[in-house]
Scaffold this motif. Sequence first.
Motif, PDB file in Angstrom:
ATOM      1  N   MET A   1      45.881  53.640  47.230  1.00  0.00           N
ATOM      2  CA  MET A   1      45.360  52.755  46.182  1.00  0.00           C
ATOM      3  C   MET A   1      43.890  53.100  45.897  1.00  0.00           C
ATOM      4  O   MET A   1      43.112  53.299  46.832  1.00  0.00           O
ATOM      5  N   SER A   2      43.553  53.156  44.600  1.00  0.00           N
ATOM      6  CA  SER A   2      42.169  53.496  44.273  1.00  0.00           C
ATOM      7  C   SER A   2      41.255  52.318  44.619  1.00  0.00           C
ATOM      8  O   SER A   2      41.699  51.166  44.703  1.00  0.00           O
ATOM      9  N   VAL A   3      39.983  52.632  44.789  1.00  0.00           N
ATOM     10  CA  VAL A   3      39.003  51.579  45.116  1.00  0.00           C
ATOM     11  C   VAL A   3      38.934  50.559  43.980  1.00  0.00           C
ATOM     12  O   VAL A   3      38.879  49.343  44.200  1.00  0.00           O
ATOM     13  N   LYS A   4      39.003  51.088  42.742  1.00  0.00           N
ATOM     14  CA  LYS A   4      38.913  50.210  41.564  1.00  0.00           C
ATOM     15  C   LYS A   4      40.051  49.177  41.586  1.00  0.00           C
ATOM     16  O   LYS A   4      39.860  47.988  41.372  1.00  0.00           O
ATOM     17  N   ARG A   5      41.240  49.688  41.872  1.00  0.00           N
ATOM     18  CA  ARG A   5      42.413  48.805  41.886  1.00  0.00           C
ATOM     19  C   ARG A   5      42.318  47.787  43.021  1.00  0.00           C
ATOM     20  O   ARG A   5      42.635  46.616  42.880  1.00  0.00           O
ATOM     21  N   TRP A   6      41.807  48.275  44.162  1.00  0.00           N
ATOM     22  CA  TRP A   6      41.674  47.387  45.323  1.00  0.00           C
ATOM     23  C   TRP A   6      40.677  46.244  44.999  1.00  0.00           C
ATOM     24  O   TRP A   6      40.921  45.085  45.284  1.00  0.00           O
ATOM     25  N   ILE A   7      39.574  46.630  44.336  1.00  0.00           N
ATOM     26  CA  ILE A   7      38.564  45.602  43.981  1.00  0.00           C
ATOM     27  C   ILE A   7      39.182  44.581  43.016  1.00  0.00           C
ATOM     28  O   ILE A   7      39.001  43.374  43.146  1.00  0.00           O
ATOM     29  N   LYS A   8      39.970  45.092  42.068  1.00  0.00           N
ATOM     30  CA  LYS A   8      40.590  44.191  41.086  1.00  0.00           C
ATOM     31  C   LYS A   8      41.536  43.198  41.777  1.00  0.00           C
ATOM     32  O   LYS A   8      41.515  41.997  41.496  1.00  0.00           O
ATOM     33  N   ILE A   9      42.341  43.711  42.716  1.00  0.00           N
ATOM     34  CA  ILE A   9      43.278  42.830  43.430  1.00  0.00           C
ATOM     35  C   ILE A   9      42.517  41.753  44.197  1.00  0.00           C
ATOM     36  O   ILE A   9      42.845  40.562  44.134  1.00  0.00           O
ATOM     37  N   CYS A  10      41.435  42.185  44.865  1.00  0.00           N
ATOM     38  CA  CYS A  10      40.648  41.203  45.650  1.00  0.00           C
ATOM     39  C   CYS A  10      40.018  40.153  44.727  1.00  0.00           C
ATOM     40  O   CYS A  10      40.068  38.951  45.003  1.00  0.00           O
ATOM     41  N   LEU A  11      39.441  40.628  43.607  1.00  0.00           N
ATOM     42  CA  LEU A  11      38.805  39.680  42.686  1.00  0.00           C
ATOM     43  C   LEU A  11      39.830  38.704  42.103  1.00  0.00           C
ATOM     44  O   LEU A  11      39.593  37.499  42.029  1.00  0.00           O
ATOM     45  N   ASN A  12      40.991  39.244  41.717  1.00  0.00           N
ATOM     46  CA  ASN A  12      42.030  38.381  41.153  1.00  0.00           C
ATOM     47  C   ASN A  12      42.485  37.343  42.175  1.00  0.00           C
ATOM     48  O   ASN A  12      42.775  36.189  41.828  1.00  0.00           O
ATOM     49  N   HIS A  13      42.554  37.751  43.424  1.00  0.00           N
ATOM     50  CA  HIS A  13      42.969  36.845  44.486  1.00  0.00           C
ATOM     51  C   HIS A  13      42.045  35.616  44.511  1.00  0.00           C
ATOM     52  O   HIS A  13      42.484  34.477  44.597  1.00  0.00           O
ATOM     53  N   VAL A  14      40.738  35.882  44.394  1.00  0.00           N
ATOM     54  CA  VAL A  14      39.767  34.780  44.407  1.00  0.00           C
ATOM     55  C   VAL A  14      39.834  33.997  43.096  1.00  0.00           C
ATOM     56  O   VAL A  14      39.885  32.768  43.076  1.00  0.00           O
ATOM     57  N   LEU A  15      39.860  34.752  41.965  1.00  0.00           N
ATOM     58  CA  LEU A  15      39.791  34.083  40.653  1.00  0.00           C
ATOM     59  C   LEU A  15      40.981  33.165  40.399  1.00  0.00           C
ATOM     60  O   LEU A  15      40.846  32.104  39.788  1.00  0.00           O
ATOM     61  N   ARG A  16      42.175  33.569  40.881  1.00  0.00           N
ATOM     62  CA  ARG A  16      43.379  32.752  40.622  1.00  0.00           C
ATOM     63  C   ARG A  16      43.252  31.354  41.216  1.00  0.00           C
ATOM     64  O   ARG A  16      43.810  30.410  40.695  1.00  0.00           O
ATOM     65  N   ARG A  17      42.491  31.250  42.295  1.00  0.00           N
ATOM     66  CA  ARG A  17      42.269  29.923  42.894  1.00  0.00           C
ATOM     67  C   ARG A  17      41.557  28.998  41.913  1.00  0.00           C
ATOM     68  O   ARG A  17      41.648  27.790  41.993  1.00  0.00           O
TER      69      ARG A  17
END
Length: 340
Positions: A1-17
């Motif tokens: 997984m690219s770093v960009k994609r990993w950052i997006k997944i992490c950010l989305n995880h927080v934002l969805r809350r």
Amino acid sequence: MSVKRWIKICLNHVLRRYGGEIVPTEILYEWQRVRVNKPCWNNCTLPDDAARYLKPDNPKLIELQQRYRAFDSDVTTPLVWTDRHVRPEDITYFRGDNAWVWQVRGKNSNVLGYALSLYYLKSIDRLRLLDKLVEDNSFGNFTFTVAGRQVSRDLLDSIAEIYFLDQHLGVGSRAGFRVLDVGAGYGRLAHRMVSALPGIERFFCTDAVAVSTFVSDYYLRFRGVEKALVIPLDEIDNTLRDHPVDLAINIHSFSECRTQAIKWWARLLSKHRVKNLMVVPNAVGGTGERLLTRGGHDFLPLLERYGYRTVLKEPKFIDPVVQKYGLEPSWHHLLELRTY
Ligand SMILES: C[S@@+](CC[C@H](N)C(=O)[O-])C[C@H]1O[C@@H](n2cnc3c(N)ncnc32)[C@H](O)[C@@H]1O
């Protein structure tokens, strides 16, 4: 997984809350892209006298405010319509996006919502209301040009409401029909119904908020709809005694009232044997299928206490897709006084 994609997944995880999510800009419509401060009124010219007359210091408005202050506080004590709810500039540009009619800030209040609603109404327009009722941008009204027509929430909501009343009470073909609009705002529906339906004999507008009485009185005279009359709150009891009505209408108004005020109106309508009552609530916490105030209070039992029972209710747009994506979806409720 690219770093960009990993950052997006992490950010989305927080934002969805918090109800958010990162999405690519290209899947958004242009009105969703930048959060700009939307204007409150549309560019328009005002009639010569309007800017001079439609002012907070107009003596007629001040007199109405004094009369309403001296009237029964059960009906005049506000839930949301405090003195600050209408800004001084809203009085001049009363058809802008403001407390009377949200135009560009409500649900689906974008060009697609307007277009979908227009095409839906075109599909049911057996009375040719879209040809009879024209729109303009006077007093700050927002209009969208769709299918070669200028359309606004004022126009589209009014047509949807007229079709509901025609479908269930036959207002399009009845003669000598008399209507009372409680919480009539600037006179939107009075203007539309009197212009569209020759069988309307009299259309009274009333309100417990002085500035609404003041503005609707001006607007209906401006439109020259003589069968529509604005009745100040302290005259409404005597008016109904002398001039009975067949139908009372309450659109996005009881939802903005305290329960004491709704009780006051229900008692008045019942006392004067007003047979039918059409209510359109705000879509508080969802759809508008229930009669709720902005405070979350179910006001149907209050109306029932004064003899009104629900005869039917239906979505503003019968097609479920239009009801989901159309302009400001709500429900139309029809009640009847029990002894009829
Ligand atoms: C959102 S506006 C709707 C106006 C209009 N019915 C329309 O649909 O265009 C709410 C209206 O309820 C009126 N209102 C607020 N409190 C009221 C009360 N206690 N009794 C009657 N009307 C009230 C306001 O003055 C305003 O005219």
